[in-house]
Each structure stands twice: as C-alpha cells, then as structure tokens.
Scaffold this motif. Structure first.
Motif, short mmCIF file in Angstrom:
data_model
loop_
_atom_site.label_atom_id
_atom_site.label_comp_id
_atom_site.label_asym_id
_atom_site.label_seq_id
_atom_site.Cartn_x
_atom_site.Cartn_y
_atom_site.Cartn_z
N THR A 102 0.86 -1.18 0.00
CA THR A 102 0.00 0.00 0.00
C THR A 102 0.89 1.24 0.00
OG1 THR A 102 -0.08 0.20 2.40
CG2 THR A 102 -1.73 -1.23 1.37
N ILE A 103 0.27 2.38 -0.27
CA ILE A 103 1.04 3.63 -0.25
C ILE A 103 1.62 3.88 1.13
CG2 ILE A 103 0.83 6.15 -0.42
CD1 ILE A 103 -1.14 5.75 -2.70
N THR A 104 0.81 3.64 2.15
CA THR A 104 1.27 3.85 3.53
C THR A 104 2.44 2.94 3.86
OG1 THR A 104 -0.96 4.49 4.23
CG2 THR A 104 0.58 3.79 5.96
N GLU A 105 2.32 1.68 3.48
CA GLU A 105 3.40 0.72 3.74
C GLU A 105 4.66 1.09 2.97
OE1 GLU A 105 4.13 -3.79 2.43
OE2 GLU A 105 2.43 -3.57 3.82
N CYS A 106 4.48 1.57 1.75
CA CYS A 106 5.63 1.96 0.93
C CYS A 106 6.36 3.15 1.55
CB CYS A 106 5.17 2.30 -0.48
SG CYS A 106 6.52 2.71 -1.61
N ASN A 107 5.61 4.12 2.04
CA ASN A 107 6.23 5.29 2.67
C ASN A 107 7.01 4.92 3.92
OD1 ASN A 107 5.65 7.60 1.07
ND2 ASN A 107 3.50 7.53 1.74
N ALA A 108 6.57 3.87 4.61
CA ALA A 108 7.20 3.49 5.87
C ALA A 108 8.26 2.42 5.72
CB ALA A 108 6.13 3.01 6.85
N ASN A 109 8.26 1.69 4.60
CA ASN A 109 9.08 0.49 4.47
C ASN A 109 10.44 0.79 3.87
OD1 ASN A 109 9.95 -2.12 4.41
ND2 ASN A 109 8.52 -2.82 2.83
N SER A 110 11.36 1.26 4.70
CA SER A 110 12.74 1.52 4.27
C SER A 110 13.63 0.38 4.70
CB SER A 110 13.26 2.82 4.87
OG SER A 110 12.55 3.93 4.39
N ASN A 111 14.42 -0.11 3.77
CA ASN A 111 15.44 -1.09 4.11
C ASN A 111 16.71 -0.31 4.42
OD1 ASN A 111 17.31 -3.10 4.34
ND2 ASN A 111 16.75 -4.14 2.43
N THR A 112 17.03 -0.14 5.71
CA THR A 112 18.15 0.70 6.10
C THR A 112 19.46 -0.05 6.22
OG1 THR A 112 17.60 0.36 8.44
CG2 THR A 112 16.67 2.30 7.37
N LYS A 113 19.45 -1.32 5.87
CA LYS A 113 20.71 -2.08 5.88
C LYS A 113 21.53 -1.71 4.66
CE LYS A 113 18.55 -6.07 8.14
NZ LYS A 113 18.24 -7.51 8.00
N SER A 114 22.85 -1.61 4.84
CA SER A 114 23.70 -1.27 3.71
C SER A 114 24.12 -2.55 3.00
CB SER A 114 24.94 -0.51 4.18
OG SER A 114 25.71 -1.28 5.06
N ASN A 115 23.14 -3.30 2.50
CA ASN A 115 23.45 -4.52 1.77
C ASN A 115 24.18 -4.18 0.48
OD1 ASN A 115 22.00 -5.91 3.69
ND2 ASN A 115 20.09 -5.79 2.53
N LYS A 116 25.16 -4.95 0.13
CA LYS A 116 25.87 -4.74 -1.12
C LYS A 116 25.21 -5.55 -2.22
CE LYS A 116 28.83 -2.08 0.81
NZ LYS A 116 28.76 -0.64 0.58
N ILE A 117 25.13 -4.96 -3.40
CA ILE A 117 24.54 -5.68 -4.53
C ILE A 117 25.47 -6.81 -4.93
CG2 ILE A 117 23.85 -5.48 -6.93
CD1 ILE A 117 22.89 -2.71 -6.37
N THR A 118 24.96 -8.03 -4.88
CA THR A 118 25.83 -9.17 -5.14
C THR A 118 25.49 -9.89 -6.43
OG1 THR A 118 24.36 -10.56 -3.81
CG2 THR A 118 26.23 -9.54 -2.68
N ASN A 119 24.30 -9.66 -6.97
CA ASN A 119 23.90 -10.41 -8.16
C ASN A 119 23.80 -9.49 -9.39
OD1 ASN A 119 21.75 -9.16 -6.91
ND2 ASN A 119 20.24 -10.57 -7.77
N MET A 120 24.83 -8.70 -9.60
CA MET A 120 24.83 -7.77 -10.73
C MET A 120 24.71 -8.49 -12.06
SD MET A 120 27.53 -4.73 -10.05
CE MET A 120 27.23 -3.42 -8.88
N GLU A 121 25.33 -9.65 -12.16
CA GLU A 121 25.36 -10.34 -13.45
C GLU A 121 23.95 -10.69 -13.92
OE1 GLU A 121 27.92 -13.64 -13.27
OE2 GLU A 121 29.73 -12.47 -12.93
N SER A 122 23.04 -10.91 -12.98
CA SER A 122 21.68 -11.31 -13.37
C SER A 122 20.91 -10.17 -14.00
CB SER A 122 20.92 -11.83 -12.15
OG SER A 122 20.71 -10.79 -11.21
N ILE A 123 21.37 -8.95 -13.80
CA ILE A 123 20.69 -7.81 -14.44
C ILE A 123 21.73 -6.92 -15.11
CG2 ILE A 123 18.66 -7.76 -12.96
CD1 ILE A 123 20.06 -5.51 -11.43
N SER A 124 22.65 -7.54 -15.79
CA SER A 124 23.76 -6.81 -16.40
C SER A 124 23.31 -5.78 -17.42
CB SER A 124 24.74 -7.78 -17.06
OG SER A 124 24.07 -8.54 -18.05
N THR A 125 22.10 -5.94 -17.94
CA THR A 125 21.62 -4.94 -18.90
C THR A 125 21.22 -3.65 -18.21
OG1 THR A 125 19.36 -5.80 -18.70
CG2 THR A 125 20.75 -6.69 -20.46
#
Length: 478
Positions: A102-125
């Motif tokens: 929902t819009i409310t959930e989207c406004n509140a749902n922040s992923n604040t972990k500094s996860n590193k992108i590990t699967n770049m190859e899967s979306i290399s385009t």
C-alpha cells in the motif's frame, strides 16, 4: 506493489547513464550511522530510464510499467513488468528504494541495511560494473554542487575569517538565488551549500530551504546558529537531505567568544546545536585551531563524541582573500601545530592519515591538482562566480549577466583551471612528504600579495613534513 525512491536518496539521469546515491558524500554523518548508507551505484541507460519513473512519492508497479511500455516498445508487458520488479527489488534490498503493498506501507518500508549488490550479473543490462562506471563518470565531468553565499553580512567578527570584514555588506537578491539553483538543477546538480557571512540573516532563508527541497537537492547550511528559530528548524526537518555545520572553537565560553568577538555567542551556538540534534538534523562541528583555542580545542572533540556529532579540526587557517594576511596573526606556529597534533594521536587517527597518504602518493604529474570548477562552483551574494570557497579574488563569471551553463561551459578561466596538473608544481610532484600535503591554489593565491596560485609558502611544506615524521615515528613503535 508500490515503489518510491527513499527520502534520503538522490537520483540523477544523464545522457548515457544514471547515478543513484545516498547523501553521505554531500551531507554530514554522525559517528555511528555509517552502516545506514547504501553508497552509490552507476546505472546503464536502460536502468536509468527505469529509475527515472520513480520519485519520492509511491507509485504502483502497473502504472510504472505502462509508462515504460512507451519506451521499451518491443518488450511484452508481462516480461517488462517482471524485469522492472526484479530491478527495483534489487535496489530496495540495497537500501535505495522503499516498497510496499500500500502507499502507507511503501512510505514506511525503508530497508536501512547497507546490503551490497551481489547479483549484478543477473541484471547486467541495467547495471554498470563499478570499474566501467568510474570511467564513464570521470570522462563526463559535470557540475555536481553549488556553494552560495546568500548573505555576506555576518553578526560575528571571527578573528580568523578569510572574508575581510569590510566586505560583509551584501545579501543575495531572492530572484537571483532562485535563478541560480533552478539553472543548477537543470544541469543535474545534487548539492547546494548555503553559507555566508551568516546565512540565517537573510529574510528569505526559510523560502530558500523550501525551494531546495522542492528541487530535491541535498542541502548543507553553514551557520553560527545564533539566529536559529523554531520555524527554521521545522523547515529543516522537512528535508531529510539537509545537514548543518557550525563552528565551536572551545567549550570555554570566554575563549569561544573572544574568537567571535560577540559576548554570549558560545551559549547561543551550543544551545541551538543541541536543539537541532534533538530535532534529528544531521550535524557537524568545525573547530579551526588557532593560538586562542590551541589549549582547549580538544574539549570540543570530546563534546562531539558525547553527543554523537562529528568534529573536524583544521590546524592551518586560510589567509583572507584580499591578500593582506591580516588574519594570519592567529595562525599556529609549527611548534604549536606539533603540540596540537600530539593531542589527537591515536591508532585510528594515525592509520587514517597513513591510508590517505598512500593514495596521494599514487598520484602522478598528469593528475589534476584540484577539483575546483570540475564538479562545483561557488557564488557570492552579488552573483559573482569563483572557483572555490575563499578564492573570491578570482572571478570566473557573473550570474547576473550569464547563465550557470554559459559560465561552466565557456569560461576561459574554468578551462584553464581544470587543466592544471600536479606537474605544474615541480616542487611537489615527487616530494617525499606529498602524501601529507594538499596543494591548494586558493591558499597559495591568498597568501601571496600578487595572488600567484603557483607560489607555495614553505610553511605548508614544513607542516606536511612534521606530520609525515610523526606518523612514521608512531607506526615504527607499534
């Protein structure tokens, strides 16, 4: 599912790529929040288009895909939707986006972990590899930041200030300010610094903050905070990309006030700083060290640690830009700098200097000596553009007569300055102490009566040599 760009994230779209970043490169960080920042990513042209569909307001995935169908005309709807969701989810996991059912959930749902992108190859385009991205970014120099002195006037008379007090007489015209930042935003700037003098003296300060927020700009406010009001704090809170820097010279009110020349300034600055901290504003304390506070500056560092506020310390104050050097009577002697340096010695401090020195030692004569005019430009209250803070004697354009784009692209002075290389300073290229020194054309120019930016004062060389010796001695005893 709804998606949006997080409130403390900046995205800019360029011709061949996109750039998404947190505010850590442009704002101020507290001691313990570094793990909240995802960093930066460079995005290919197609990925940039996908991110350009997002804003700070939640949008449903179906609406987004329908807009993208006008761009990716040869892709089936369901296939495109799948790719877009995969792409956005990757950036959500990395901490750049919010998502929610929902819009409310989207406004509140922040992923604040500094996860590193590990699967770049899967979306290399969609993503650019880090090595390639740096090449693209460096080959496409463009202005990233503006430093605007909205008020040359000041309510303090700091004895070390590089702005001659006789010039503290002007306020920027509001129409000129709006013109400058709007032109900057059209050029994809990311950050604007509002300074002075004392910026809070400007009657339109709050309106300036509102406009910067409207343009999705990271904002740094450099202020003594003695004029801070609750209304200002409220507006500052509305922009999560806003940070404030102030100066505290000593925790002894008499010493601080002797530097500002205003009785009671310490209490006003400290109290305002703590109000901003309580309001959740990102902060930084600047503490230039001079003869007056050399014995008490470290208490400012301890105060910062107690309140989780970063403190920057500078041993060498800049000369005034009128070439009189009147303010350098307050500068530390070499012996005094050594004593000040010894108070700060720790494993962490020494190691940080050593690591930075290793990077500087890798530079060659063909490397640029400075980033002035490459990524940022400074502007005075009367619209004059100059290369960097403190070098106001070197006018590179007039924003009352030219656009920002015209100055940035056509100024002969800019073309000259960005071509200055380390080899143009023969004394410095292979200097044994170069890792502990920064060649600064502004500092050189201000200290020389004829304004020569290539004439280096030996004082800076001796400071670098002393710090180098101290670091080596410390490391050799470990």
């Amino acid at each position: 599912m709804y998606y949006k760009i997080r409130d403390n994230i900046l995205f800019r779209q360029y011709d061949k790529y996109g750039y998404i970043t947190d505010n850590s490169m442009f704002g101020y960080c507290t001691y313990n929040d570094s793990d909240k920042f995802p960093g930066e990513q460079y995005v290919s042209e197609s990925g940039s288009v996908m991110l350009s569909m997002l804003s700070k307001t939640p949008q449903h995935i179906n609406t987004i895909v329908e807009m993208l169908m006008n761009v990716f005309v040869d892709v089936e709807y369901e296939e495109l939707k799948k790719d877009v969701i995969e792409f956005y989810d990757l950036f959500f996991e990395a901490g750049f986006l919010n998502r929610g059912k929902t819009i409310t959930e989207c406004n509140a749902n922040s992923n604040t972990k500094s996860n590193k992108i590990t699967n770049m190859e899967s979306i290399s385009t969609a993503l650019i590899s880090s090595d390639f991205s740096q090449d693209i970014f460096s080959q496409n120099d463009s202005i990233r930041s503006l430093h605007i002195e909205i008020a040359n006037e000041c309510n303090e008379r700091c004895i070390h200030c590089y702005i001659p007090h006789k010039f503290k007489t002007k306020m920027i015209d509001p129409d000129l300010f709006y013109k400058i930042i709007c032109e900057g935003r059209e050029m994809n700037i990311i950050n604007v610094t509002l300074s002075g003098g004392e910026p809070l003296l400007h009657k339109d300060f709050i309106m300036f903050l509102k406009k910067c927020h409207e343009l999705d700009l990271s904002v740094n406010v450099l202020s003594n905070l003695t004029l801070l009001t609750d209304e200002m704090i409220t507006e500052m809170q509305r922009n999560p990309l806003l940070s404030v820097q102030t100066s505290i010279y000593s925790m002894d009110p008499l010493i601080h006030d002797s530097i500002t020349k205003v009785k009671g300034s310490f209490e006003k600055t400290k109290n305002a700083l703590l109000k901003l901290k309580k309001a959740g504003i990102s902060l930084q304390i600047s503490c230039p060290v001079m003869k007056q506070n050399k014995d008490t500056f470290y208490d400012v560092i301890l105060f910062g640690e107690e309140n989780n506020i970063a403190v920057t310390v500078d041993y060498v104050i800049f000369a005034s830009y009128d070439h009189t050097n009147y303010n350098l009577a307050n500068r530390l002697s070499l012996k005094e700098i050594e004593q000040v340096f010894d108070k700060q010695v720790s494993d962490e401090y020494i190691n940080s200097l050593y690591v930075l020195a290793k990077e500087k030692n890798k530079l060659t004569g063909q490397d640029r000596v400075c980033t002035i005019c490459q990524y940022y430009i400074c502007v005075s209250a009367d619209g004059k553009a100059f290369p960097c803070v403190g070098w106001q004697s070197n006018i590179i354009g007039d924003l009352q007569k030219e656009t920002l784009k015209e100055i940035y692209e056509n100024s002969e002075k800019i073309k000259y300055l960005i071509q200055v290389k380390r080899k143009d300073f023969p004394k410095c290229v292979d200097c044994y102490d170069r890792g502990y020194c920064t060649v600064c054309m502004m500092s050189n120019s201000n200290e020389n009566k004829d304004g020569d930016p290539f004439l280096i004062n030996d004082y800076h060389c001796k400071v670098a040599a002393m710090i180098h010796r101290k670091v080596d001695s410390y490391l050799n005893t470990k």
